[in-house]
Design a protein around this motif. Structure first.
Motif, PDB file in Angstrom:
ATOM      1  N   LYS A   1      -3.044   0.709   2.015  1.00  0.00           N
ATOM      2  CA  LYS A   1      -1.859   1.424   2.502  1.00  0.00           C
ATOM      3  C   LYS A   1      -1.354   2.423   1.465  1.00  0.00           C
ATOM      4  N   HIS A   2      -1.294   1.954   0.203  1.00  0.00           N
ATOM      5  CA  HIS A   2      -0.871   2.860  -0.874  1.00  0.00           C
ATOM      6  C   HIS A   2      -1.833   4.037  -0.985  1.00  0.00           C
ATOM      7  N   LEU A   3      -3.110   3.756  -0.842  1.00  0.00           N
ATOM      8  CA  LEU A   3      -4.102   4.834  -0.933  1.00  0.00           C
ATOM      9  C   LEU A   3      -3.920   5.831   0.216  1.00  0.00           C
ATOM     10  N   ASP A   4      -3.541   5.318   1.391  1.00  0.00           N
ATOM     11  CA  ASP A   4      -3.269   6.219   2.519  1.00  0.00           C
ATOM     12  C   ASP A   4      -2.143   7.193   2.181  1.00  0.00           C
TER      13      ASP A   4
ATOM     14  N   ALA B   1       5.449  10.118  -2.767  1.00  0.00           N
ATOM     15  CA  ALA B   1       4.303   9.262  -3.089  1.00  0.00           C
ATOM     16  C   ALA B   1       4.398   8.734  -4.516  1.00  0.00           C
ATOM     17  N   LEU B   2       4.906   9.556  -5.425  1.00  0.00           N
ATOM     18  CA  LEU B   2       4.946   9.182  -6.850  1.00  0.00           C
ATOM     19  C   LEU B   2       6.045   8.177  -7.172  1.00  0.00           C
ATOM     20  N   VAL B   3       6.988   8.012  -6.253  1.00  0.00           N
ATOM     21  CA  VAL B   3       8.147   7.202  -6.554  1.00  0.00           C
ATOM     22  C   VAL B   3       7.822   5.699  -6.613  1.00  0.00           C
ATOM     23  N   ASP B   4       6.745   5.305  -5.969  1.00  0.00           N
ATOM     24  CA  ASP B   4       6.395   3.883  -5.940  1.00  0.00           C
ATOM     25  C   ASP B   4       5.607   3.476  -7.194  1.00  0.00           C
TER      26      ASP B   4
ATOM     27  N   THR C   1       3.569   0.963  -7.839  1.00  0.00           N
ATOM     28  CA  THR C   1       2.159   0.595  -7.644  1.00  0.00           C
ATOM     29  C   THR C   1       1.297   1.851  -7.501  1.00  0.00           C
ATOM     30  N   ARG C   2       1.817   2.820  -6.766  1.00  0.00           N
ATOM     31  CA  ARG C   2       1.038   4.055  -6.592  1.00  0.00           C
ATOM     32  C   ARG C   2       0.899   4.807  -7.911  1.00  0.00           C
ATOM     33  N   ARG C   3       1.944   4.764  -8.725  1.00  0.00           N
ATOM     34  CA  ARG C   3       1.821   5.419 -10.036  1.00  0.00           C
ATOM     35  C   ARG C   3       0.797   4.688 -10.900  1.00  0.00           C
ATOM     36  N   ALA C   4       0.795   3.358 -10.776  1.00  0.00           N
ATOM     37  CA  ALA C   4      -0.187   2.580 -11.545  1.00  0.00           C
ATOM     38  C   ALA C   4      -1.606   2.916 -11.078  1.00  0.00           C
ATOM     39  N   ILE C   5      -1.776   3.092  -9.784  1.00  0.00           N
ATOM     40  CA  ILE C   5      -3.102   3.462  -9.273  1.00  0.00           C
ATOM     41  C   ILE C   5      -3.526   4.816  -9.841  1.00  0.00           C
ATOM     42  N   LEU C   6      -2.594   5.772  -9.860  1.00  0.00           N
ATOM     43  CA  LEU C   6      -2.919   7.103 -10.396  1.00  0.00           C
ATOM     44  C   LEU C   6      -3.244   7.028 -11.884  1.00  0.00           C
TER      45      LEU C   6
END
Lengths: 150, 117
Positions: free
Chosen positions: B51-54, B14-17, B19-24
């Protein structure tokens, strides 16, 4: 800690030429002198240093507990690069991780860069290298401030 | 143990993306942000953000709660801490190993020079 948060990167500058450092990384008598998190002994060091060859290192820590890691050499370019898969014995259910050593000649000897990444596939590795924009410290402070559990 | 490791793999995936890191990272600054607020700075559509939140939710990195029409997103720190523990364990292992490697290689270099005289 350096680097993006899904991998660990450590850099050392060594007053020795790259070929000597490379041999220390790959030859059993070298490995026996440095491998492990404390001064406990290396019990087994076996290496078959060619692509597809395997290594196995077993060591005992000062608390008496023995650990063994093994893997396969994925890239062998003496004296500049060594990449291998990595897993702990007894943890076969877990995916392997990726260990990379890059050696660069510098005036005083060698700059060694170690990267240990959790996820072995290429796409993931490249996305590691694109990096994380530097929030690790802040996140750590955040989680420390929150205390344990949750 | 295996479950723990499977969870850890999911966390790292999950952390590799980016956008997802930016969300976190955004949640780290403003915990309890609504989904539409979270989506605003990104050049991607709301469904893509969902989708990223999922993925983050499945990895246990966030929790979502619904109040009326607003979905609020919060950080869940435990999986992140497990991921950091993994990195720290290896950092200890390799720091100590590399320190001894330096000593060993420098001794070998001195020996090689002595022999080369």
């Amino acid at each position: 800690m350096e680097g993006p948060m899904t991998s660990l990167t450590l850099v050392r500058r060594i007053k020795a030429r790259p070929s000597i450092v490379f041999d220390a990384l790959t030859m059993p008598e070298g490995i026996a002198c440095w491998w492990g998190p404390d001064d406990g002994p290396v019990l087994v060091a076996e290496t078959d240093v060619r692509i597809g060859g395997r290594f196995r290192v077993r060591f005992r820590m000062l608390d008496g507990i023995e650990h063994e890691s093994s893997g396969e050499y994925l890239e062998v370019v003496r004296p500049t690069r060594l990449a291998m898969s990595w897993r702990w014995a007894g943890d076969e259910a877990i995916g392997e991780s990726l260990l990379e050593f890059d050696l660069r000649a510098i005036p005083e000897g060698t700059e060694l860069r170690l990267t240990h990444s959790r996820l072995p596939d290429e796409e993931t590795r490249q996305s590691h290298q694109r990096g994380w924009s530097g929030s690790l410290d802040k996140l750590e402070r955040y989680f420390q401030a929150r205390g344990g559990g949750s | 143990m295996v479950n723990h490791e499977a969870r850890l793999s999911r966390t790292f995936a999950a952390l590799v993306d980016p956008t997802r890191r930016a969300i976190l990272a955004r949640l780290e600054r403003e915990d309890g942000t609504s989904v539409s607020e979270l989506a605003r700075p990104f050049e991607i559509k709301l469904p893509a953000v969902m989708k990223h939140l999922d993925v983050l939710d499945a990895a246990g990195l966030i929790t979502r709660s619904k109040a009326g029409r607003t979905v609020t997103v919060r950080l869940a720190p435990r999986p992140m801490r497990a991921a950091m523990d993994w990195l720290r364990r290896y950092e200890r292992f390799w720091s100590a190993s590399l320190d001894r490697l330096v000593t060993y290689a420098e001794r070998k270099e001195r020996e090689a020079r002595w022999k080369g005289r």
